[in-house]
Design a protein around this motif. Structure first.
Motif, PDB file in Angstrom:
ATOM      1  N   LEU A  75       0.831  -1.205   0.000  1.00  0.00           N
ATOM      2  CA  LEU A  75       0.000   0.000   0.000  1.00  0.00           C
ATOM      3  C   LEU A  75       0.863   1.252   0.000  1.00  0.00           C
ATOM      4  O   LEU A  75       0.580   2.219  -0.703  1.00  0.00           O
ATOM      5  CB  LEU A  75      -0.940   0.002   1.208  1.00  0.00           C
ATOM      6  N   LYS A  76       1.946   1.219   0.755  1.00  0.00           N
ATOM      7  CA  LYS A  76       2.863   2.365   0.792  1.00  0.00           C
ATOM      8  C   LYS A  76       3.571   2.544  -0.544  1.00  0.00           C
ATOM      9  O   LYS A  76       3.788   3.670  -0.991  1.00  0.00           O
ATOM     10  CB  LYS A  76       3.887   2.199   1.914  1.00  0.00           C
ATOM     11  N   LEU A  77       3.949   1.439  -1.184  1.00  0.00           N
ATOM     12  CA  LEU A  77       4.627   1.531  -2.479  1.00  0.00           C
ATOM     13  C   LEU A  77       3.713   2.123  -3.545  1.00  0.00           C
ATOM     14  O   LEU A  77       4.156   2.900  -4.393  1.00  0.00           O
ATOM     15  CB  LEU A  77       5.120   0.157  -2.921  1.00  0.00           C
ATOM     16  N   ILE A  78       2.445   1.749  -3.524  1.00  0.00           N
ATOM     17  CA  ILE A  78       1.515   2.278  -4.519  1.00  0.00           C
ATOM     18  C   ILE A  78       1.311   3.776  -4.320  1.00  0.00           C
ATOM     19  O   ILE A  78       1.240   4.530  -5.278  1.00  0.00           O
ATOM     20  CB  ILE A  78       0.161   1.537  -4.468  1.00  0.00           C
ATOM     21  N   SER A  79       1.233   4.217  -3.082  1.00  0.00           N
ATOM     22  CA  SER A  79       0.954   5.633  -2.820  1.00  0.00           C
ATOM     23  C   SER A  79       2.201   6.391  -2.378  1.00  0.00           C
ATOM     24  O   SER A  79       2.102   7.384  -1.677  1.00  0.00           O
ATOM     25  CB  SER A  79      -0.142   5.758  -1.764  1.00  0.00           C
ATOM     26  N   ASN A  80       3.363   6.000  -2.863  1.00  0.00           N
ATOM     27  CA  ASN A  80       4.628   6.577  -2.384  1.00  0.00           C
ATOM     28  C   ASN A  80       4.897   8.003  -2.815  1.00  0.00           C
ATOM     29  O   ASN A  80       5.698   8.682  -2.210  1.00  0.00           O
ATOM     30  CB  ASN A  80       5.808   5.700  -2.799  1.00  0.00           C
ATOM     31  N   ASP A  81       4.273   8.463  -3.859  1.00  0.00           N
ATOM     32  CA  ASP A  81       4.632   9.795  -4.341  1.00  0.00           C
ATOM     33  C   ASP A  81       3.939  10.921  -3.585  1.00  0.00           C
ATOM     34  O   ASP A  81       4.129  12.083  -3.899  1.00  0.00           O
ATOM     35  CB  ASP A  81       4.364   9.917  -5.843  1.00  0.00           C
ATOM     36  N   ASN A  82       3.156  10.584  -2.588  1.00  0.00           N
ATOM     37  CA  ASN A  82       2.487  11.555  -1.715  1.00  0.00           C
ATOM     38  C   ASN A  82       1.575  12.515  -2.459  1.00  0.00           C
ATOM     39  O   ASN A  82       1.180  13.533  -1.916  1.00  0.00           O
ATOM     40  CB  ASN A  82       3.503  12.357  -0.893  1.00  0.00           C
ATOM     41  N   SER A  83       1.237  12.232  -3.720  1.00  0.00           N
ATOM     42  CA  SER A  83       0.288  13.095  -4.417  1.00  0.00           C
ATOM     43  C   SER A  83      -1.135  12.738  -4.031  1.00  0.00           C
ATOM     44  O   SER A  83      -2.046  13.468  -4.317  1.00  0.00           O
ATOM     45  CB  SER A  83       0.466  12.979  -5.931  1.00  0.00           C
ATOM     46  N   PHE A  84      -1.297  11.602  -3.385  1.00  0.00           N
ATOM     47  CA  PHE A  84      -2.629  11.254  -2.891  1.00  0.00           C
ATOM     48  C   PHE A  84      -2.514  10.412  -1.642  1.00  0.00           C
ATOM     49  O   PHE A  84      -1.524   9.737  -1.429  1.00  0.00           O
ATOM     50  CB  PHE A  84      -3.443  10.531  -3.955  1.00  0.00           C
ATOM     51  N   GLU A  85      -3.512  10.512  -0.838  1.00  0.00           N
ATOM     52  CA  GLU A  85      -3.611   9.693   0.360  1.00  0.00           C
ATOM     53  C   GLU A  85      -4.504   8.503   0.030  1.00  0.00           C
ATOM     54  O   GLU A  85      -5.367   8.594  -0.835  1.00  0.00           O
ATOM     55  CB  GLU A  85      -4.249  10.497   1.506  1.00  0.00           C
ATOM     56  N   GLN A  86      -4.307   7.412   0.730  1.00  0.00           N
ATOM     57  CA  GLN A  86      -5.101   6.210   0.496  1.00  0.00           C
ATOM     58  C   GLN A  86      -6.593   6.501   0.609  1.00  0.00           C
ATOM     59  O   GLN A  86      -7.386   5.983  -0.151  1.00  0.00           O
ATOM     60  CB  GLN A  86      -4.697   5.138   1.502  1.00  0.00           C
TER      61      GLN A  86
END
Length: 132
Positions: A75-86
């Motif tokens: 989950l962290k790898l998918i959302s790693n760019d911090n352009s969106f929150e889960q």
């Protein structure tokens, strides 16, 4: 009459406060679960092949990437760019991330399939979810 209005308005304010304190966590949990579901389902791949094939791709990718073993890590790898929150993820944002991966050449070869890293992470997450 003024005392009655005051007591009534205070009672309503207390009820509203109680409802808000119980409703906000419920709404946040729903948003988090919805975001998690979007992150772990590779929509495009599931539209062109069955779920067993996606699970197999996910397992193969996880075997190749020893360090990727937990749901939280994926989950962290998918959302790693911090352009969106889960919690705030939408299908459009996720699609844009996948397209950006292809444009950047951020791809992996898994069992003859060329997948974006995001799609590979999604397959791995999808396969983890089906093992339980």
């Amino acid at each position: 009459m003024k005392r009655r209005k005051f007591i009534l308005s205070m009672g309503l304010a207390c009820i509203a406060a109680i409802l808000l304190t119980t409703l906000v966590p419920v709404v946040n949990n729903y948003r988090r679960l919805r975001g998690k579901k979007l992150l772990q389902e590779p929509k495009f791949l599931l539209s062109i092949c069955n779920s067993e094939a996606v699970i197999a791709l996910g397992k193969i990718y996880r075997e190749k990437q020893i360090e990727i073993f937990s749901e939280l890590k994926l989950l962290k790898l998918i959302s790693n760019d911090n352009s969106f929150e889960q919690e705030n993820i939408t299908e459009e944002i996720l699609q844009r991330k996948i397209i950006d991966d292809y444009k950047k050449g951020d791809t992996v070869m898994v069992s003859g399939w060329i997948l974006s890293k995001t799609e590979a992470y999604q397959c791995a997450l999808f396969s983890l979810g089906k093992e339980k």
